[in-house]
Enzyme design. Sequence first.
Site, PDB file in Angstrom:
ATOM      1  N   HIS A   1       0.371 -12.052   1.808  1.00 38.34           N
ATOM      2  CA  HIS A   1      -0.667 -11.280   1.124  1.00 38.34           C
ATOM      3  C   HIS A   1      -1.455 -12.108   0.112  1.00 38.34           C
ATOM      4  O   HIS A   1      -2.663 -11.914  -0.060  1.00 38.34           O
ATOM      5  CB  HIS A   1      -0.021 -10.076   0.440  1.00 38.34           C
ATOM      6  CG  HIS A   1      -0.936  -8.922   0.264  1.00 38.34           C
ATOM      7  ND1 HIS A   1      -0.496  -7.634   0.183  1.00 38.34           N
ATOM      8  CD2 HIS A   1      -2.284  -8.833   0.159  1.00 38.34           C
ATOM      9  CE1 HIS A   1      -1.525  -6.810   0.031  1.00 38.34           C
ATOM     10  NE2 HIS A   1      -2.616  -7.518   0.004  1.00 38.34           N
TER      11      HIS A   1
ATOM     12  N   GLY B   1     -17.467   0.217  -1.395  1.00 39.73           N
ATOM     13  CA  GLY B   1     -18.326   1.394  -1.350  1.00 39.73           C
ATOM     14  C   GLY B   1     -19.703   1.207  -1.960  1.00 39.73           C
ATOM     15  O   GLY B   1     -20.609   2.011  -1.704  1.00 39.73           O
ATOM     16  N   PHE B   2     -19.898   0.151  -2.738  1.00 37.81           N
ATOM     17  CA  PHE B   2     -21.176  -0.006  -3.431  1.00 37.81           C
ATOM     18  C   PHE B   2     -22.322  -0.244  -2.448  1.00 37.81           C
ATOM     19  O   PHE B   2     -23.445   0.230  -2.661  1.00 37.81           O
ATOM     20  CB  PHE B   2     -21.091  -1.168  -4.427  1.00 37.81           C
ATOM     21  CG  PHE B   2     -22.184  -1.166  -5.456  1.00 37.81           C
ATOM     22  CD1 PHE B   2     -22.051  -0.442  -6.626  1.00 37.81           C
ATOM     23  CD2 PHE B   2     -23.357  -1.891  -5.265  1.00 37.81           C
ATOM     24  CE1 PHE B   2     -23.062  -0.433  -7.579  1.00 37.81           C
ATOM     25  CE2 PHE B   2     -24.368  -1.892  -6.212  1.00 37.81           C
ATOM     26  CZ  PHE B   2     -24.223  -1.158  -7.371  1.00 37.81           C
ATOM     27  N   LEU B   3     -22.056  -0.969  -1.363  1.00 38.79           N
ATOM     28  CA  LEU B   3     -23.110  -1.306  -0.405  1.00 38.79           C
ATOM     29  C   LEU B   3     -23.488  -0.138   0.499  1.00 38.79           C
ATOM     30  O   LEU B   3     -24.401  -0.265   1.315  1.00 38.79           O
ATOM     31  CB  LEU B   3     -22.683  -2.507   0.446  1.00 38.79           C
ATOM     32  CG  LEU B   3     -22.481  -3.817  -0.325  1.00 38.79           C
ATOM     33  CD1 LEU B   3     -21.950  -4.903   0.605  1.00 38.79           C
ATOM     34  CD2 LEU B   3     -23.786  -4.277  -0.982  1.00 38.79           C
TER      35      LEU B   3
ATOM     36  N   SER C   1     -13.019  -5.376   2.325  1.00 39.61           N
ATOM     37  CA  SER C   1     -14.073  -4.857   1.429  1.00 39.61           C
ATOM     38  C   SER C   1     -15.463  -5.233   1.930  1.00 39.61           C
ATOM     39  O   SER C   1     -16.304  -5.701   1.166  1.00 39.61           O
ATOM     40  CB  SER C   1     -13.867  -5.357  -0.004  1.00 39.61           C
ATOM     41  OG  SER C   1     -12.701  -4.814  -0.575  1.00 39.61           O
ATOM     42  N   PRO C   2     -15.733  -5.019   3.230  1.00 35.36           N
ATOM     43  CA  PRO C   2     -17.050  -5.415   3.773  1.00 35.36           C
ATOM     44  C   PRO C   2     -18.198  -4.568   3.239  1.00 35.36           C
ATOM     45  O   PRO C   2     -19.359  -4.944   3.383  1.00 35.36           O
ATOM     46  CB  PRO C   2     -16.874  -5.215   5.277  1.00 35.36           C
ATOM     47  CG  PRO C   2     -15.861  -4.123   5.380  1.00 35.36           C
ATOM     48  CD  PRO C   2     -14.898  -4.380   4.256  1.00 35.36           C
ATOM     49  N   LEU C   3     -17.858  -3.431   2.611  1.00 31.26           N
ATOM     50  CA  LEU C   3     -18.882  -2.554   2.031  1.00 31.26           C
ATOM     51  C   LEU C   3     -18.863  -2.616   0.513  1.00 31.26           C
ATOM     52  O   LEU C   3     -19.362  -1.714  -0.167  1.00 31.26           O
ATOM     53  CB  LEU C   3     -18.681  -1.110   2.511  1.00 31.26           C
ATOM     54  CG  LEU C   3     -18.769  -0.924   4.026  1.00 31.26           C
ATOM     55  CD1 LEU C   3     -18.511   0.522   4.407  1.00 31.26           C
ATOM     56  CD2 LEU C   3     -20.123  -1.385   4.554  1.00 31.26           C
ATOM     57  N   GLY C   4     -18.290  -3.694  -0.031  1.00 33.30           N
ATOM     58  CA  GLY C   4     -18.301  -3.861  -1.482  1.00 33.30           C
ATOM     59  C   GLY C   4     -17.598  -2.742  -2.212  1.00 33.30           C
ATOM     60  O   GLY C   4     -18.064  -2.277  -3.259  1.00 33.30           O
TER      61      GLY C   4
ATOM     62  N   TYR D   1       0.836  -1.191   0.000  1.00 34.22           N
ATOM     63  CA  TYR D   1       0.000   0.000   0.000  1.00 34.22           C
ATOM     64  C   TYR D   1       0.880   1.253   0.000  1.00 34.22           C
ATOM     65  O   TYR D   1       1.639   1.500   0.941  1.00 34.22           O
ATOM     66  CB  TYR D   1      -0.924   0.034   1.209  1.00 34.22           C
ATOM     67  CG  TYR D   1      -1.858  -1.143   1.357  1.00 34.22           C
ATOM     68  CD1 TYR D   1      -2.127  -1.993   0.288  1.00 34.22           C
ATOM     69  CD2 TYR D   1      -2.471  -1.421   2.572  1.00 34.22           C
ATOM     70  CE1 TYR D   1      -2.988  -3.080   0.426  1.00 34.22           C
ATOM     71  CE2 TYR D   1      -3.330  -2.501   2.720  1.00 34.22           C
ATOM     72  CZ  TYR D   1      -3.578  -3.334   1.644  1.00 34.22           C
ATOM     73  OH  TYR D   1      -4.421  -4.400   1.787  1.00 34.22           O
TER      74      TYR D   1
END
Length: 320
Positions: free
Chosen positions: A118, A202-204, A197-200, A51
């Site tokens: 990773h 940002g999509f979710l 990525s628990p929120l997709g 990162y």
Amino acid sequence: MRLGTDGPVLPRMGLGCMSMSHPGRDRAESLRTLQTAIDRGVNFLDTADKYGKGDNERLVAEAIRGRHDDVVVATKVGFVGSSRDPRPIDGSPRHIHTAARRSLERLEVETIDLLYLHRVDPAVPIEESVGALAELVAGGIVRHVGLSEAGPNTLRRAHAVHPIAALQSEYSLWTREPEAEVLGVCRDLGTTFVAYSPLGIGFLTGTVRDRDDLPEGNRLAKGPRVEPGNLEHNLTLVEQLAAVAERVGCTPAQLALAWLMARDVVPIPGSARVEHLLENVAALEVQLGDEDLSEIDRIAPPGAAAGTRKSQEGLSLTGR
């Protein structure tokens, strides 16, 4: 929840730090976000040497200076290129040892709390990679060992060499593949499952209405789930989840996070701004009843999302 079977107690939610190194981010705001997270008890911080080409680890180091005893820092090594490169992953013992020491220096800590491989390197037996991680534990450089995006058989083989304290993979209301096998293996082995990525991406959150809402360079914009046809289907899915969130009295993002926490996994949503962090932290107060969980499962069962979660190149690096 503990990290593995004998590690420190983790908060129910951690903080993904990757987005803090995206181009154009406000470093001062990122530092405020990190420090606010620690103050609020969200003290499980996730970074990686990839990162920002190491800058993300340096950012975390600045935020935790003098406070390492208050946090659990996780970083990752082994991702040396992109999915388009001939060999994007290096899980060789030599690379793992070198990369871990460099991460240790950038993080300015005496010991890395949790070090992940990773991605699994198909050119190196997992036993050799985990053996190198075990050597770092024996040498006092690392406390606990983890894997990222490893398949169930690889996880078992790895655990036979050294206890795998955590497995980190993508998991959310529109990416439920870990439920097929991996979550069960984690329970059997005492391995903590960490959901990135628990929120997709940002999509979710319900804030994306079309492709124009996606910032330039956003990973989601490159993925199959926002291609024509898939996008419309997935927007309908999120609209239905948003209706549940409104009835429960929370935001769509908080619903998605509360659903994961109800499944005894640790989500690590990425936040580079304090306001987004605080919205996510409020998910800790959301209580989902059995009827809520049943309705969510009806709306977003495994396989409900249209399109794969990553490009074929990206998927080729997962599930090994």
